[in-house]
Design an enzyme around this catalytic site. Structure first.
Site, PDB file in Angstrom:
ATOM      1  N   GLY A  25     -15.247  26.209  34.261  1.00 41.21           N
ATOM      2  CA  GLY A  25     -15.427  24.513  34.040  1.00 41.21           C
ATOM      3  C   GLY A  25     -15.645  23.908  35.531  1.00 41.21           C
ATOM      4  N   ARG A  79     -15.110  22.211  38.731  1.00 38.15           N
ATOM      5  CA  ARG A  79     -13.415  21.653  39.642  1.00 38.15           C
ATOM      6  C   ARG A  79     -12.149  20.712  39.503  1.00 38.15           C
ATOM      7  NH1 ARG A  79     -13.363  20.920  45.955  1.00 38.15           N
ATOM      8  NH2 ARG A  79     -16.086  21.630  45.693  1.00 38.15           N
ATOM      9  N   GLY A 125     -12.241  20.061  36.345  1.00 38.48           N
ATOM     10  CA  GLY A 125     -11.053  20.135  35.425  1.00 38.48           C
ATOM     11  C   GLY A 125      -9.802  21.463  35.662  1.00 38.48           C
ATOM     12  N   GLY A 126     -10.575  22.701  36.498  1.00 38.07           N
ATOM     13  CA  GLY A 126      -9.628  23.553  36.904  1.00 38.07           C
ATOM     14  C   GLY A 126      -9.010  23.288  37.453  1.00 38.07           C
ATOM     15  N   GLU A 155     -12.397  29.322  37.836  1.00 33.31           N
ATOM     16  CA  GLU A 155     -13.796  29.156  37.773  1.00 33.31           C
ATOM     17  C   GLU A 155     -14.839  28.368  38.476  1.00 33.31           C
ATOM     18  OE1 GLU A 155     -18.255  30.441  36.722  1.00 33.31           O
ATOM     19  OE2 GLU A 155     -16.617  31.880  36.632  1.00 33.31           O
ATOM     20  N   CYS A 208     -23.678  29.061  37.114  1.00 28.86           N
ATOM     21  CA  CYS A 208     -22.725  28.742  38.091  1.00 28.86           C
ATOM     22  C   CYS A 208     -23.235  29.503  39.227  1.00 28.86           C
ATOM     23  CB  CYS A 208     -20.889  29.729  38.025  1.00 28.86           C
ATOM     24  SG  CYS A 208     -21.276  31.318  37.205  1.00 28.86           S
ATOM     25  N   GLU A 251     -21.482  20.235  44.741  1.00 29.04           N
ATOM     26  CA  GLU A 251     -22.815  21.398  43.316  1.00 29.04           C
ATOM     27  C   GLU A 251     -23.333  19.525  42.548  1.00 29.04           C
ATOM     28  OE1 GLU A 251     -22.291  24.114  40.360  1.00 29.04           O
ATOM     29  OE2 GLU A 251     -20.302  22.632  40.478  1.00 29.04           O
TER      30      GLU A 251
END
Length: 533
Positions: free
Chosen positions: A244, A246, A248-249, A268, A305, A398
């Site tokens: 998901g 950045r 969230g990660g 990821e 992605c 991104e």
């Protein structure tokens, strides 16, 4: 398994289908920009704890099963998913806006990777058995019997991705590899496709029952962010899989690192997947490369992605031919429905942010207007020069959607400077002739290797083959672990295991993979030599 509730809206705590005790919510159909009638319920904090505790209890028996039993479980999951038939695809189309053909292919990828891991388990050598037999007469000191293999970590929490309702979701690669390793899975469904998730959860629960798996080996939960973080913080959880954003990660990684016992988070996250095009490739095939780029950028409305978000073009006499060919294809590309309203809005804001930066211009955009009521993403290609790119850091962020930024560089040194500024990526692509690479003062392959987990020579990165040799990872922020593992391919299983050594154990107490007779018939490293003896 309880049948009191519609399996389309159920949570599964182990084998039991239950209603959540938390807030209600509805799924959303992005193609018509309307909520769907089915009502879902998030689990409560207590229900989340129950799922993790069931997983911890299941782990004791699940990790000891014969590898063929776990393989049968994975094969049966694949069969149960296929048995859902058209209902699964129809629901996924409603919730994602993705076309039937794409989702049918994604279902095949999902069942294929489950069977790939089943095959890996039956062959068995993945446990990396290493044996040093005892040397009681060795001087000056005897050597004890040492036998090492990979063993599972424990319960794993997996988060579903928004852009792959099947292949990176409930029965996707993270779940398949964790279950293959011997780790129970507590899965947190993505709210963009809750009905699709519950249907697949039903299939996994049925497979667990049919193959006699311990209750709690798999749970499927709809949960809000607070409960999701609670899952990661639970002391029985030993690893996390995530695909998901950045933000969230990194939020989950912080929770995992702030625990009394920090655990690995395999997240990821963001990538722009740079494409480098040298003059020789443009001279040989400008139009084909340009058309391939446009097709890759717009594939799946750019919601991959591995979407090629940056293209570095070394200026040459054929540059204008390349740019016009890209522009023609983008102008002819129609807007299409994106996964949800939030993704569509973020896409539109990001493109607008970039296009107003001084020195950035719109090379081309779809000539078909998008319909806001249908959450449609409008393809657009922007372009700028290397000096503008180098002084505008946000241009390398991104943008999730059907767009790319082409940066024209005047010299190889300028191009190299641009590449050095990039963060870690999932992929990088190089278009060049072999003569160019041998004559250049720069080692382009090594430069791209330092930035990405996969480098392509020609082609475009939007296809991720599910195969043993695939690497789907990259240096931070492509992944939180710095690209030391992969989330696609059989190597994904290594994220959820650790090396463990049995010293001086009686043979009968050893796992089958380490016993003297090698009853599994696997390849083992015995005193530095691979053998099945």
């Amino acid at each position: 398994m309880s049948t009191f509730q519609n399996p389309l809206t159920a949570n599964f705590i182990g084998s039991e289908a239950v209603a959540g005790e938390g807030d209600f919510f509805n799924a959303f159909a992005p193609s018509i920009h309307e909520p769907l009638a089915d009502e879902f319920t998030n689990v409560s904090s207590e229900q989340a704890n129950e799922a993790v505790e069931k997983a911890a209890t299941a782990f004791a028996g699940y990790k000891k099963l014969h590898p063929n039993q776990r393989a049968d479980f994975l094969d049966t999951i694949a069969t149960e998913i296929e048995a859902l038939g058209d209902a699964l695809i129809e629901r996924a189309v409603l919730e994602s806006g993705l076309p039937t053909g794409r989702l049918s292919g994604e279902r095949g990828r999902t069942t294929g990777q489950l069977r790939m891991f089943a095959k890996l388990l039956r062959e068995g050598s993945w446990v990396d058995a290493r044996i040093n037999p005892a040397l009681p007469d060795r001087q000056p000191l005897p050597r004890p019997d040492l036998r090492q293999m990979l063993v599972p970590l424990g319960p794993v929490v997996v988060f579903g991705a928004s852009n792959f309702p099947l292949a990176f979701s409930v029965a996707g690669g993270d779940t398949a590899s964790a279950l293959a390793s011997g780790c129970p899975v507590v899965f947190k469904a993505h709210p963009s496709h809750p009905g699709t998730s519950s249907l697949v959860g039903q299939a996994i629960a049925a497979a667990a029952t049919k193959t006699g798996m311990p209750d709690g080996v798999f749970s499927l939960l709809h949960a809000d962010n607070e409960v999701a973080q609670q899952l990661v913080a639970h002391p029985a959880v030993k690893a996390v899989g995530f695909t998901g954003s950045r933000a969230g990660g990194l939020a989950l990684q912080k929770v995992a690192q702030d625990r009394a016992e920090p655990i690995p988070v395999y997240a990821e996250m963001s990538a722009v997947n740079p494409v480098v095009v040298l003059p020789g490739a443009v001279q040989e095939n400008a139009v084909n490369v340009a058309e391939g780029l446009a097709a890759s950028v717009t594939l799946g409305v750019g919601q991959f992605c591995t979407n090629p978000g940056l293209v570095f073009l070394l200026d040459s006499p054929q540059t204008d031919v390349f740019l016009e060919a890209v522009a023609d294809k983008i102008r002819a590309s129609a807007p299409a429905t994106m996964l949800n309203a939030g993704i569509c809005q973020n896409y539109q804001k990001s493109v607008q942010h970039n296009r107003v930066i001084p020195g950035v211009r719109v090379l081309a955009e779809s000539e078909t207007p998008s319909e806001e009521s249908r959450t449609e993403g409008r393809p657009a290609i922007l372009t700028t020069t290397a000096p503008i790119f180098l002084c505008s850091p946000t241009l390398s962020d991104e943008v999730f959607g059907p767009t790319s930024l082409i940066i024209t560089c005047q010299t190889e040194a300028e191009l190299a400077e641009c590449l050095e500024t990039l963060e870690g990526q999932l992929t990088a692509t190089l278009y060049a002739t072999t003569d160019e690479l041998s004559q250049s003062a720069f080692d382009w392959v090594s430069m791209l290797q330092a930035k990405a987990g996969r480098v392509l020579f020609g082609g475009f990165p939007t296809g991720v083959e599910v195969a043993e040799a695939m690497t789907h990872a990259g240096p931070f922020p492509a992944t939180t672990d710095g690209g030391r593992s992969t989330s696609v391919g059989t190597g994904a299983i290594l994220r959820f295991v650790r090396p463990f050594t049995f010293q001086s154990f009686p043979d009968a107490l050893l796992p089958l993979a380490l016993q003297k007779a090698n009853p599994l018939g696997i390849w083992r490293n015995v005193d530095g030599e691979l053998t099945k003896a």
